[in-house]
Design a protein around this motif. Structure first.
Motif, PDB file in Angstrom:
ATOM      1  N   GLU A 182       7.692   5.844  76.790  1.00 47.72           N
ATOM      2  CA  GLU A 182       6.341   6.282  77.153  1.00 47.72           C
ATOM      3  C   GLU A 182       5.385   6.174  75.979  1.00 47.72           C
ATOM      4  O   GLU A 182       4.261   5.669  76.118  1.00 47.72           O
ATOM      5  CB  GLU A 182       6.382   7.722  77.656  1.00 47.72           C
ATOM      6  CG  GLU A 182       5.011   8.245  78.059  1.00 47.72           C
ATOM      7  CD  GLU A 182       5.062   9.631  78.660  1.00 47.72           C
ATOM      8  OE1 GLU A 182       4.069  10.380  78.517  1.00 47.72           O
ATOM      9  OE2 GLU A 182       6.089   9.987  79.284  1.00 47.72           O
ATOM     10  N   THR A 183       5.815   6.634  74.806  1.00 49.29           N
ATOM     11  CA  THR A 183       4.909   6.623  73.653  1.00 49.29           C
ATOM     12  C   THR A 183       4.671   5.210  73.138  1.00 49.29           C
ATOM     13  O   THR A 183       3.548   4.878  72.738  1.00 49.29           O
ATOM     14  CB  THR A 183       5.462   7.509  72.533  1.00 49.29           C
ATOM     15  OG1 THR A 183       6.805   7.108  72.210  1.00 49.29           O
ATOM     16  CG2 THR A 183       5.479   8.968  72.940  1.00 49.29           C
ATOM     17  N   ASP A 186       1.968   3.261  74.898  1.00 48.42           N
ATOM     18  CA  ASP A 186       0.594   3.699  74.645  1.00 48.42           C
ATOM     19  C   ASP A 186       0.101   3.348  73.242  1.00 48.42           C
ATOM     20  O   ASP A 186      -1.048   3.634  72.910  1.00 48.42           O
ATOM     21  CB  ASP A 186       0.482   5.216  74.837  1.00 48.42           C
ATOM     22  CG  ASP A 186       0.559   5.619  76.306  1.00 48.42           C
ATOM     23  OD1 ASP A 186       0.402   4.737  77.163  1.00 48.42           O
ATOM     24  OD2 ASP A 186       0.794   6.807  76.583  1.00 48.42           O
ATOM     25  N   THR A 245       3.912  11.499  71.076  1.00 47.87           N
ATOM     26  CA  THR A 245       3.989  12.655  71.977  1.00 47.87           C
ATOM     27  C   THR A 245       3.861  12.179  73.414  1.00 47.87           C
ATOM     28  O   THR A 245       3.023  11.322  73.721  1.00 47.87           O
ATOM     29  CB  THR A 245       2.856  13.658  71.674  1.00 47.87           C
ATOM     30  OG1 THR A 245       2.903  14.017  70.296  1.00 47.87           O
ATOM     31  CG2 THR A 245       2.994  14.910  72.528  1.00 47.87           C
ATOM     32  N   ARG A 247       2.667  12.108  77.170  1.00 45.20           N
ATOM     33  CA  ARG A 247       1.288  12.324  77.627  1.00 45.20           C
ATOM     34  C   ARG A 247       1.034  13.763  78.070  1.00 45.20           C
ATOM     35  O   ARG A 247      -0.031  14.332  77.796  1.00 45.20           O
ATOM     36  CB  ARG A 247       0.971  11.366  78.776  1.00 45.20           C
ATOM     37  CG  ARG A 247       1.074   9.894  78.385  1.00 45.20           C
ATOM     38  CD  ARG A 247       0.737   8.957  79.538  1.00 45.20           C
ATOM     39  NE  ARG A 247       1.157   7.588  79.211  1.00 45.20           N
ATOM     40  CZ  ARG A 247       2.193   6.975  79.757  1.00 45.20           C
ATOM     41  NH1 ARG A 247       2.914   7.597  80.683  1.00 45.20           N
ATOM     42  NH2 ARG A 247       2.513   5.750  79.408  1.00 45.20           N
ATOM     43  N   ARG A 250       0.241  16.188  74.938  1.00 51.13           N
ATOM     44  CA  ARG A 250      -0.665  15.815  73.855  1.00 51.13           C
ATOM     45  C   ARG A 250      -1.755  16.867  73.668  1.00 51.13           C
ATOM     46  O   ARG A 250      -2.068  17.632  74.560  1.00 51.13           O
ATOM     47  CB  ARG A 250      -1.274  14.436  74.139  1.00 51.13           C
ATOM     48  CG  ARG A 250      -0.241  13.324  73.995  1.00 51.13           C
ATOM     49  CD  ARG A 250      -0.725  11.949  74.374  1.00 51.13           C
ATOM     50  NE  ARG A 250       0.402  11.019  74.361  1.00 51.13           N
ATOM     51  CZ  ARG A 250       0.386   9.798  74.875  1.00 51.13           C
ATOM     52  NH1 ARG A 250      -0.724   9.348  75.436  1.00 51.13           N
ATOM     53  NH2 ARG A 250       1.459   9.029  74.827  1.00 51.13           N
TER      54      ARG A 250
END
Length: 308
Positions: A182-183, A186, A245, A247, A250
């Protein structure tokens, strides 16, 4: 003597050691060891078409190229070409020979857009532009003096947050994979990245020799990894490979909490300096690193070339 370019021979120790040595001399803020290079050779997925090259002069490895397709990207046809030459062996043609061989390899496997990182120095940038590459985004390397600098004091985690290490997830790393996927997706970048293959991630990332599970700090909320700061070590140096982090968590200071804790662990383990890297547009992470005491020690520029 005439410089020649050929494939790295993984079974030849002098090739592996020479490749790692040139990389560390050219980019001392990036960790690489013979063991980590061998691991990449063994575990990089076939679809990456990974092909490390060396430039050799009178039996000495004086240049290297890491060449592969961006196999983790949802957009096909993208390739990476990262060329480094021994700082005392430049202007012998090694760089141009490596670039040519790398481009031919990637083009043969369907690449139409090539990316490379170039240290932000006039000679390096001119070299890239002579070979048809144009400048894109930039990134900074940062250094922290752990021996003489002053880290912010350790903070007590807020209610509901627990600080663990990645080693605490050794029996079931999947939650760490999900957080990393996930991180990473992004992160600011010219190439979108998607981690979808858990087993490949285990072999390529989790088991990478540089990764130090004991010094990697994880902020856990309700049993779920919410933020982490991944530590790489090579026995003498410490570097942060990734800090991020999820989402949903955050804006709560968890990345700052995790990275500060990892740095304190590193200093207690005897490491005297720490390296990290940031995209120049990643304001939140640059602010965290400034708070921790990091200073920019080098800048690199992403260059891109369209083929055909």
């Amino acid at each position: 003597m005439t410089v020649i370019v050929r494939d790295l021979r993984p079974e030849v120790r002098a090739d592996i050691e020479g490749f790692a040595r040139v990389r560390r001399l050219a980019t001392p803020f990036l960790l690489m060891t013979p063991e980590s290079l061998t691991h990449d050779l063994t575990h990089m997925r076939p679809e990456a078409r990974y092909r490390p090259l060396v430039a050799v002069d009178d039996g000495e490895v004086i240049g290297t190229a890491q060449v592969h397709l961006a196999h983790d990207s949802p957009e096909p046809g993208q390739g990476n070409v990262n060329v480094y030459v021994h700082p005392e062996r430049t202007h012998r043609g090694a760089g141009s020979l490596l670039v040519r061989a790398a481009e031919e390899h990637l083009a043969a496997h369907g690449a139409t857009r090539l990316f490379t990182w170039v240290l932000d120095e006039p000679g390096n940038r001119a070299f890239a532009e002579r070979h048809g590459y144009r400048a894109s985004r930039s990134a900074h390397f940062l250094r922290l003096d752990l021996a003489n600098g002053t880290l912010p004091p350790l903070r007590t985690p807020p209610p509901g947050v627990e600080l663990c290490t990645a080693a605490d997830f050794a029996d079931d790393p999947r939650p760490m994979f999900e957080l990393d996927a996930e991180t990473t997706s992004d992160e600011p970048s010219d190439i979108d990245t998607e981690f979808t293959d858990y087993e490949a991630w285990i072999e390529e990332t989790w088991k990478r020799p540089l990764q130090n599970l004991e010094l990697t700090t994880v902020a856990v909320v309700d049993g779920r990894p919410a933020a982490f700061s991944v530590a790489y070590t090579d026995g003498t140096s410490y570097a942060t490979a990734m800090t991020g982090t999820a989402r949903a968590f955050r804006g709560r200071g968890l990345a700052k909490l995790a990275k500060n804790d990892s740095l304190h662990r590193a200093r207690a383990a005897g490491y005297t300096e720490a390296f990290t890297g940031n995209d120049a547009d990643n304001g939140p992470m640059l602010a965290i690193n400034k708070w921790l005491g990091y200073e920019v020690c080098a800048t690199e520029v992403r260059y891109v070339r369209e083929l055909g």
